[in-house]
Enzyme design. Sequence first.
Site, PDB file in Angstrom:
ATOM      1  CD  GLU A 206      -3.312   5.109   0.779  1.00 14.97           C
ATOM      2  OE1 GLU A 206      -2.569   5.692   1.597  1.00 14.97           O
ATOM      3  OE2 GLU A 206      -4.052   5.707  -0.013  1.00 14.97           O
ATOM      4  CE  LYS A 341      -3.556  11.329  -4.511  1.00 15.86           C
ATOM      5  NZ  LYS A 341      -4.909  11.254  -3.916  1.00 15.86           N
TER       6      LYS A 341
END
Length: 441
Positions: A206, A341
Amino acid sequence: MSLITDIIAREVLDSRGNPTLEAEVITELGGFGRGMVPSGASTGEHEAVELRDGDKSRFGGKGTTKAVANVNDVIAKALVGKFDVTDQRAIDQAMIELDGTENKGKLGANAILAVSIAAARAAADELGVPLFSYLGGANSYVLPTPMMNVINGGAHSANKVDFQEFMIMPVGAPTVKEAIRYGAETFHALKKLLEADGKATSVGDEGGFAPDFADNEEPLKYLIRAIEAAGYKPGKDIAIAVDVASSELYDAATKTYKLRWSTGDEFTTPEFIKYLEDLADRYPIISIEDPIDENEWEDWAEITSELGKKVQLVGDDFFVTNTQYLQKGINMGAANSILIKVNQIGTLTETFEAIEMAKEAGYTAIVSHRSGETEDTTISDLVVATNAGQIKTGSLSRTDRIAKYNQLIRIEELLDTTAQYKGIHSFYNLSAAAREAIQAK
């Protein structure tokens, strides 16, 4: 009314070089939309199914040709020429019914989501409006407080840190553009500190740094130093958030949490809650994600009772963006926030329903990326469309993460004087006294 005239899917790559799905929707009036689907490394047991081929001779079994075929051969036949592209709910519901399973295991949540996103983008394109405006209407004006994952651990790295993410949140910034600047400057200050101490500055999935640390507290100390080195005040300007991803640490047989990557220490649930509370008391930690195993509902209610008034407790693997699990949590008083999500549930419609349910219960909703991302910026538009107030989209490096931040800057510019950046006030699940206490640390 403008009917969908074509739907096309293809296999593309995500930020980890793994295959994922991309779909395009075209309308009779020339509207065009494209949607790309992310994937996670640390996934909840109850997430919607991400359909993979399983053919080990191709991409190690991670291919998505089955999902692509489901779009091109099944979903396209059901939607093309039959649905108005602006009827998002009907489009999503048709795909849910076409799949016919609880977890979207027949067609694949990746196949369904790619079309759901592409349809929304095609509708916005046809109407000549930004995606956030199409999805949310005139009431979309809140820019989110970012959770910026600058130190990676757990399943997202190969170091000896148990917690999966250590994040900074620019709660004192006046605008999202300035918040991104605060974060970028702190990210670069952190890099200099790590380099000076001889620690690695390679980045994880990330975009955050993933050096070795002695334990889970050392990264927090580095964050404080980096915030100060960048010229900001810990707590007041920039608070800290952590993702414990505790299901990765939990042993269901012994009902203990083991710091398996660092010290090897084991904790009972009450001891682990106390361990987390001690960290939150000594550092300006405003948010803790997945502090308890995803299947231990009573323990979630316990930690919420003990810590929920002074720190945000976020359910990710715990809720998996599913309204059934969220409603159960609300009824039990478990958690006070949900991580959103889109690929955990599989359609934009169901995502909106989860966000709305959270808000009505006084829970915050944090729109989130996945560790395997793409250049798709839908979540930036989604978080503004819903006025969710918080976004989690990685560090200040890697284009797949930066793309989302750049889109937020564009949206803020489009909204001009109507744009609002809530900062510390995006934590409406905490009392004013709790917010003030964090900023005073």
